[in-house]
Design an enzyme around this catalytic site. Structure first.
Site, short mmCIF file in Angstrom:
data_model
loop_
_atom_site.label_atom_id
_atom_site.label_comp_id
_atom_site.label_asym_id
_atom_site.label_seq_id
_atom_site.Cartn_x
_atom_site.Cartn_y
_atom_site.Cartn_z
N GLY A 277 1.55 -4.88 1.09
CA GLY A 277 0.12 -5.37 0.32
C GLY A 277 0.89 -5.53 -1.10
O GLY A 277 -0.13 -6.35 -1.90
N LEU B 91 0.82 -1.28 -0.17
CA LEU B 91 -0.09 -0.53 -0.20
C LEU B 91 1.10 1.09 0.15
O LEU B 91 1.73 1.22 0.56
CB LEU B 91 -1.22 -0.25 1.25
CG LEU B 91 -2.09 -1.34 1.06
CD1 LEU B 91 -2.90 -0.78 2.59
CD2 LEU B 91 -2.46 -1.11 0.22
N ASN C 159 5.83 -7.35 6.56
CA ASN C 159 6.66 -6.39 7.32
C ASN C 159 6.05 -5.43 7.81
O ASN C 159 6.36 -5.27 8.73
CB ASN C 159 8.23 -5.97 6.78
CG ASN C 159 7.17 -5.10 5.24
OD1 ASN C 159 6.58 -5.47 4.62
ND2 ASN C 159 7.74 -3.20 5.15
N GLU C 160 4.72 -4.88 7.17
CA GLU C 160 4.10 -4.13 8.09
C GLU C 160 3.27 -3.59 9.16
O GLU C 160 3.11 -2.68 10.14
CB GLU C 160 2.75 -3.86 6.97
CG GLU C 160 1.60 -4.34 6.99
CD GLU C 160 2.18 -5.99 5.75
OE1 GLU C 160 3.40 -6.07 5.90
OE2 GLU C 160 1.14 -6.57 6.18
C1 LIG Z 1 -5.33 -4.42 -2.71
C2 LIG Z 1 -6.24 -5.49 -2.87
C3 LIG Z 1 -4.90 -6.53 -2.52
C4 LIG Z 1 -3.94 -6.12 -1.21
C5 LIG Z 1 -4.72 -5.65 0.29
C6 LIG Z 1 -4.39 -5.43 0.84
C7 LIG Z 1 -4.37 -4.67 1.90
C8 LIG Z 1 -3.89 -5.03 3.24
C9 LIG Z 1 -4.11 -3.84 4.12
C10 LIG Z 1 -3.11 -4.14 5.09
C11 LIG Z 1 -1.51 -4.71 5.15
C12 LIG Z 1 -0.53 -4.37 4.03
C13 LIG Z 1 -0.30 -2.60 4.41
C14 LIG Z 1 0.46 -2.07 3.24
O1 LIG Z 1 1.29 -2.17 2.26
S1 LIG Z 1 2.06 -1.37 4.65
C15 LIG Z 1 2.68 -0.51 3.18
C16 LIG Z 1 4.00 -1.02 3.93
N1 LIG Z 1 5.21 -1.38 2.70
C17 LIG Z 1 6.55 -1.34 3.18
O2 LIG Z 1 6.50 -1.37 4.51
C18 LIG Z 1 7.43 -1.47 2.01
C19 LIG Z 1 8.49 -0.57 2.47
N2 LIG Z 1 9.26 -0.73 1.16
C20 LIG Z 1 10.18 -1.43 0.52
O3 LIG Z 1 10.29 -1.96 1.71
C21 LIG Z 1 11.44 -0.85 -0.38
O4 LIG Z 1 11.03 0.68 -0.20
C22 LIG Z 1 11.21 -2.00 -1.88
C23 LIG Z 1 11.92 -3.02 -0.89
C24 LIG Z 1 9.84 -2.71 -1.60
C25 LIG Z 1 12.18 -1.57 -2.54
O5 LIG Z 1 13.32 -1.12 -1.65
P1 LIG Z 1 14.48 -0.06 -2.79
O6 LIG Z 1 14.70 -0.50 -4.57
O7 LIG Z 1 15.63 -0.07 -2.44
O8 LIG Z 1 13.31 1.22 -3.32
P2 LIG Z 1 13.59 1.88 -1.73
O9 LIG Z 1 13.74 1.68 -0.69
O10 LIG Z 1 15.26 3.39 -2.29
O11 LIG Z 1 12.23 3.07 -2.59
C26 LIG Z 1 12.10 3.58 -3.17
C27 LIG Z 1 11.34 4.73 -3.14
O12 LIG Z 1 9.96 4.58 -3.65
C28 LIG Z 1 9.35 4.72 -1.99
N3 LIG Z 1 8.43 4.00 -1.33
C29 LIG Z 1 8.89 2.22 -1.39
N4 LIG Z 1 7.85 2.32 -0.63
C30 LIG Z 1 6.63 2.79 -1.14
C31 LIG Z 1 5.32 2.77 -0.56
N5 LIG Z 1 5.18 1.85 0.13
N6 LIG Z 1 4.49 3.58 -0.33
C32 LIG Z 1 5.16 4.75 -1.19
N7 LIG Z 1 6.44 4.94 -0.97
C33 LIG Z 1 6.82 3.91 -1.06
C34 LIG Z 1 10.46 5.15 -1.41
O13 LIG Z 1 10.19 5.87 -0.22
C35 LIG Z 1 11.16 5.28 -1.97
O14 LIG Z 1 10.72 6.95 -2.65
P3 LIG Z 1 12.32 8.32 -2.70
O15 LIG Z 1 12.64 8.46 -1.00
O16 LIG Z 1 10.83 9.43 -2.94
O17 LIG Z 1 12.72 7.99 -3.88
#
Ligand SMILES: CCCCCCCC/C=C\C/C=C/C(=O)SCCNC(=O)CCNC(=O)[C@H](O)C(C)(C)COP(=O)(O)OP(=O)(O)OC[C@H]1O[C@@H](n2cnc3c(N)ncnc32)[C@H](O)[C@@H]1OP(=O)(O)O
Length: 259
Positions: free
Chosen positions: A159, A114, A183-184
């Site tokens: 997500g 997400l 991990n969330e």
């Molecule tokens: C849709 C239907 C089915 C799904 C249903 C889901 C319902 C579930 C309900 C709740 C549970 C789920 C919750 C979530 O999903 S919360 C989100 C949690 N996500 C994370 O913690 C992921 C974090 N990101 C990472 O681990 C890494 O970024 C990576 C492994 C994906 C990629 O690593 P890497 O290539 O090294 O890139 P960067 O870390 O440098 O990231 C680049 C850039 O992207 C931004 N970013 C990363 N993740 C997110 C995100 N989730 N949302 C917004 N932006 C994100 C990061 O901040 C960097 O930005 P920049 O600094 O401006 O360049």
């Protein structure tokens, strides 16, 4: 198709596109945009990088390849979820479409889950709309009448992992740098109750589920229709069980029967 999937999960998407293109006689690629309109592509290629979901329809097999295309990490933002919902609706209504493969056009990332910015500093109405969009994708993918496979060609945390769980079957690239999981929880975000159903389905697949996938592979193998017919006839009961397993109605208690 097995070779095609193998290439896909190795991240060699152009190779896959080439295979599909050859099979469809250089005219089978169909692109859908968020407004739902379709554009036939005269030759093998990719849609504009501004498209957040690229759809390549192989007319010969009826299989749509959906590639999430929001660099840098395919985070599931409201616009992406909305576009994906429109595309899934279109494919569901397309009588020529029999299956879909969900994958990523972003190198090394399937989806970062997400979009964190959709979950902070927003008015309550936004959270309602966002959460509705999240649940809608789950319902559309999990409840789809199409056979659907997630080809996880990169990291898929939170997500992103749950998105893949909504598919009937998952294949992930064997790359030690690709991570997947919930991990969330470290952020204090708890996966919803229906995650348990999805998780159960993955951890307790019936033996015939792999057969279901094999049948898909054969079905897609348009060059061997007689082999496909033989396999599906010989294993028709197992196939029905597999199909009903992956397409079981959403029921909080339904996983009990597999215990
Ligand atoms: C849709 C239907 C089915 C799904 C249903 C889901 C319902 C579930 C309900 C709740 C549970 C789920 C919750 C979530 O999903 S919360 C989100 C949690 N996500 C994370 O913690 C992921 C974090 N990101 C990472 O681990 C890494 O970024 C990576 C492994 C994906 C990629 O690593 P890497 O290539 O090294 O890139 P960067 O870390 O440098 O990231 C680049 C850039 O992207 C931004 N970013 C990363 N993740 C997110 C995100 N989730 N949302 C917004 N932006 C994100 C990061 O901040 C960097 O930005 P920049 O600094 O401006 O360049």
């Amino acid at each position: 198709m097995a070779a095609v999937l193998r290439k896909l999960i190795q991240g060699r998407l152009p190779a896959l596109a080439g295979v599909l293109c050859r099979r469809s006689g250089n005219e089978g690629h169909l692109f859908l945009n968020s407004s739902g309109s379709t554009l036939m592509q005269p030759r093998c290629g990719y849609s504009s990088p501004t498209e957040s979901v690229i759809v390549e329809m192989d007319k010969a097999t009826g299989v749509a390849l959906l590639k999430l295309n929001i660099p840098p990490v395919n985070s599931l933002s409201l616009p992406l979820l909305t576009e994906l919902a429109i595309v899934l609706d279109k494919l569901e209504m397309d009588k020529h479409c029999r299956g879909l493969i969900l994958t990523s056009a972003v190198p090394n990332i399937f989806s970062a889950g997400l979009n964190l910015f959709d979950m902070m500093d927003k008015p309550n109405e936004h959270y309602s709309e966002f959460w509705r969009a999240v649940q809608e994708i789950w319902i559309k993918l999990y409840g789809s009448s199409l056979a659907n496979i997630a080809a996880i060609n990169g990291s898929s945390p939170a997500g992103g992992c749950l998105l893949a769980l909504c598919s009937d079957y998952r294949i992930m690239a064997n790359n030690p740098h690709f991570t997947i999981g919930l991990n969330e929880t470290r952020l204090g975000i708890v996966a919803p109750f229906w995650y348990d159903i999805l998780q159960w389905r993955v951890h307790h697949p019936p033996p015939c589920l792999h057969l279901f996938v094999m049948a898909l592979v054969f079905r897609l193998h348009v060059h061997h229709p007689s082999a496909m017919t033989k396999v599906t006839r010989a294993y028709s009961t197992e196939l029905k069980i597999s199909v009903s397993y992956v397409k079981q109605p959403i029921n909080w208690r339904s996983h009990e029967i597999y215990k």
